[in-house]
Design an enzyme around this catalytic site. Structure first.
Site, mmCIF file in Angstrom:
data_model
loop_
_atom_site.group_PDB
_atom_site.id
_atom_site.type_symbol
_atom_site.label_atom_id
_atom_site.label_comp_id
_atom_site.label_asym_id
_atom_site.label_seq_id
_atom_site.Cartn_x
_atom_site.Cartn_y
_atom_site.Cartn_z
ATOM 1 N N GLU A 149 0.799 -1.220 0.000
ATOM 2 C CA GLU A 149 0.000 0.000 0.000
ATOM 3 C C GLU A 149 0.841 1.283 0.000
ATOM 4 O OE1 GLU A 149 -3.437 0.606 -0.076
ATOM 5 O OE2 GLU A 149 -3.538 -1.501 -0.685
ATOM 6 N N SER A 415 -49.587 -29.801 25.381
ATOM 7 C CA SER A 415 -49.603 -30.591 26.614
ATOM 8 C C SER A 415 -48.380 -30.389 27.486
ATOM 9 C CB SER A 415 -49.745 -32.077 26.269
ATOM 10 O OG SER A 415 -50.992 -32.312 25.638
#
Length: 712
Positions: A149, A415
């Site tokens: 870079e 249930s």
């Protein structure tokens, strides 16, 4: 004289004459006005002389005049250019905050969510990873970024004229792709202070801010800031977040080839992501390695090794269910810590082994049978009896759906709600041996039926619960009162609104899997109500404790009498022996629990527990579409059983509270059978049908005992 032009003051140190006296006589040159007269005479002499012409000298004089004008014009234009550039710079600088007030903004804090063994579950926050220092990183990692870079990073003052010239040349000649010419310092300035727009004004401001950064920070400080702020795609800001995202490891441990991929990635995070475009990522990494070798950052042997062992991105492991647990952590974190302005680590109760097992068994069941039974989703929760969350799966696949069904989906429990009805009855004097009539019921036109549409006549409560008979549950609900049943459920930890009506006994009021499993924990721990918890401690990265869970925090106190716990556990254990949960039994372990199925098979549940672990499963469809006869006794019990086999492996069996009241039976099919039972099946649920046995009702003495015990 007022006009001092040409004036000479008397001098008294004139040379002496031969006679030794000073000479005070004025010469013609010393007389006033003499210089002016001399100039007049000179001009008169020039006019009397004939003119002298020289062609060569005239041409030379004219040539110097043109060159001088050209130089003069260039100087003037240069000055105006400098003034113009200075004006433009000053204008755009004025759009920035005052330099003396400029500060580097704080990096958004990272939240590292840790499992109970200290391993990282995931990172949360805007950045996706914690801050790292240069000292923590392998030396080749920051050098990789410099090499690709900004190779003159340590030489320039924030702006690199050579880099700009090279980028301009390549852009004009269209060689090497579009070049930006920005230094690492300029990139950092953009990330810290500016938007991502690509305009001339933004570039000017970027350069100004880069110079400010170089003046106020060292090169290593700038590089460290850069590595912790740059964007790597996929929500990862900073090299630590990127290493975790793409390689499942800390940036402190990446290899040279992995470091090269990360350095190359910042040029175009979407195009060069190694998990989406591995070929492009590797090609870019090879350029990074070549640049590092050229600059002497690595040796030729290191280059050869890195090129021979390309980085392999982490492949997603499973359905990403740990993110559901992380979401739950983030939901409750605000209750324990205030504003977070630094990186923190949140230590949780999540067990990585159990979390992985819960995800695997749920997904495998849905993959194998989901299409056949038309069921697409599920949720799973596992707790310790004290409320510590060990596993939490909120759906089939986190990437496909982030909705957390374990904590946020309210569904009818069917249930699996019945234990609250039976507990309310037990607390009012009923016992497991209390006999009620299994027969048709009708309450103002509402006539609920049993699952198999059959009726068994007189039956003990222990068997009625094990067989999940609707008629008995409805009768108990109406006898003790729906309001009392709702209060019992809320006392144990149900927080969702409950409708105190006749159908409450059949689980028609919606609850979440987490709160239902938490309520069952009171049966597993001997009657103490719990609030589920997942966070044990919160620390900053330097070790400062922000929150630590008190040993006594979160408990609801005693919510069930030990005698009632024993009777309830006896009845729910019977579910594994003769009832709807026989397939869930793990040999050698005392277990108790309850299945649940709603009307028309929309929802199927199973919640069960041992003395050291409570777990619950929900299966269904998000849109409420009916399943193809999925009941609590088939798919949910299979998921629960498969999980418990893994979770309880190599552990010593733990007795259930009150276990001395009943045998630790194993399923009748495995034990040769109790002579009182014969196995029958119905609609995917299999249970052992009780044969005739001595029946009795609760005695007056027992009823009086419970009335005194509970103040009824």
């Amino acid at each position: 004289m007022a006009n001092g032009r040409g004036r000479r003051e008397p001098v008294f140190d004139a040379p002496a004459t031969e006679a030794g006296e000073l000479d005070f006589y004025l010469s013609p040159e010393d007389r006033a006005g003499r210089s002016m007269a001399r100039r007049r005479a000179s001009r008169q002499n020039d006019e009397d002389k004939p003119p002298r012409r020289s062609r060569s000298k005239t041409s030379k004089r004219k040539g110097r005049s043109f060159l001088g004008k050209l130089i003069y014009a260039g100087v003037v234009l240069g000055l105006w250019g400098i003034i113009a550039v200075g004006g433009v710079v000053a204008y755009y600088a004025s759009q920035l905050p005052p330099i003396d007030q400029l500060t580097v903004p704080k990096r958004p804090p990272n939240i590292a969510i840790m499992a109970n063994d200290g391993s990282l579950i995931t990172n949360r926050g805007e950045t996706g990873g914690r801050t790292v220092t240069l000292k923590e990183l392998p030396p080749y990692l920051p050098k990789a970024f410099v090499a690709i870079e900004d190779r003159r990073f340590y030489d320039h003052l924030g702006v690199d004229p050579m880099g700009i010239a090279r980028a301009a040349y390549r852009n004009l000649t269209r060689s090497g792709g579009l070049q930006g010419g920005s230094t690492l310092t300029q990139q950092l300035a953009k990330n810290l202070f500016l938007t991502q727009e690509r305009t001339a004004s933004r570039k000017i401001q970027e350069a100004i801010l880069a110079l400010w950064l170089e003046r106020n920070y060292s090169k290593d400080q700038i590089l460290e800031l850069y590595l912790n702020r740059v964007y790597f795609g996929a929500g990862a800001y900073g090299v630590e977040a990127a290493a975790q995202r793409y390689y499942g490891k800390s940036a402190r441990h990446v290899s040279l080839s992995e470091a090269a991929v990360l350095a190359g990635l910042v040029q175009s995070p979407s195009r060069l992501a190694p998990n989406r475009n591995p070929k492009a990522a590797q090609a870019r990494a090879e350029l990074v390695i070549a640049a590092m070798n050229e600059l002497g950052f690595i040796t030729p042997d290191m280059r050869k090794t890195a090129l021979g062992q390309p980085a392999e991105p982490m492949r997603p492991n499973g359905a990403g269910s740990a993110n559901y647990a992380a979401d739950y952590v983030m939901d409750v974190l605000d209750d324990f810590v205030g504003t977070i302005d630094t990186d923190i680590a949140v230590f949780t109760t999540i067990d990585p082994m159990m979390q992985s097992a819960a995800e695997r068994v749920l997904v495998e069941e849905l993959n194998a049978k989901g299409q056949k039974f038309n069921v697409s989703q599920g949720a799973f929760v596992a707790l310790q009896p004290d409320g510590a969350v060990r596993a939490l799966v909120g759906g089939r696949n986190y990437e496909a759906s982030q909705f957390n069904r374990a904590t946020s989906a309210r569904r009818q429990p069917g249930s699996s709600f019945k234990p609250f009805v039976y507990l309310t009855a037990i607390e009012r004097g009923y016992t497991p041996d209390t006999v009620l009539e299994d027969a048709p019921v009708n309450y103002k036109g509402w006539a609920p039926q049993n699952y198999d549409r059959k009726y068994r006549g007189p039956i003990a409560l222990r068997d009625a619960l094990a067989l999940s008979l609707n008629t008995i549950a409805v009768k108990l609900n109406m006898e003790v009162g729906p309001k009392a049943v709702a209060q019992t459920a809320q006392r144990l930890g149900i927080t969702s609104p409950l409708q105190p009506n006749g159908s409450l006994a059949l689980g028609t009021s919606e609850v979440t899997p987490l709160e239902l499993v938490s309520a069952y924990a009171a049966f597993a721990n001997g009657g103490i109500g719990v609030t589920p918890y997942v966070i044990t401690e919160v620390k900053t990265l330097d070790g400062k404790i922000v929150y630590k869970r008190p040993a006594s925090a979160g408990g609801l106190g005693r919510v069930i009498d030990p005698a009632a716990v024993a009777m309830m556990n006896e009845m729910m254990h019977n579910t594994f022996v003769i009832g709807t949960a026989q397939k869930a039994q793990v040999p050698g372990w005392p277990m108790a629990g309850k299945t649940g199925t709603t009307d028309d098979y929309k929802d199927a549940w199973f919640v069960g527990f041992t003395g050291n672990l409570v777990a619950g499963v929900w299966l269904g469809n998000d849109d409420g579409e009916l399943t193809k006869r999925v009941t609590g006794g088939n798919l949910p019990t299979e998921v629960w059983h498969n999980f418990m086999k893994i979770a309880l492996k190599d552990k010593q069996p733990v007795a259930l509270p009150g276990g001395e009241r009943f045998r630790n039976d194993v399923p009748v099919a495995d034990a040769g059978g109790d002579p009182r039972y014969a196995t029958v099946g119905n609609g995917g649920d299999a249970w052992a049908q009780p044969q005739p046995r001595p029946q009795r009702r609760a005695s007056t003495r027992e009823k009086n005992f419970f009335e005194k015990l509970f103040g009824l």
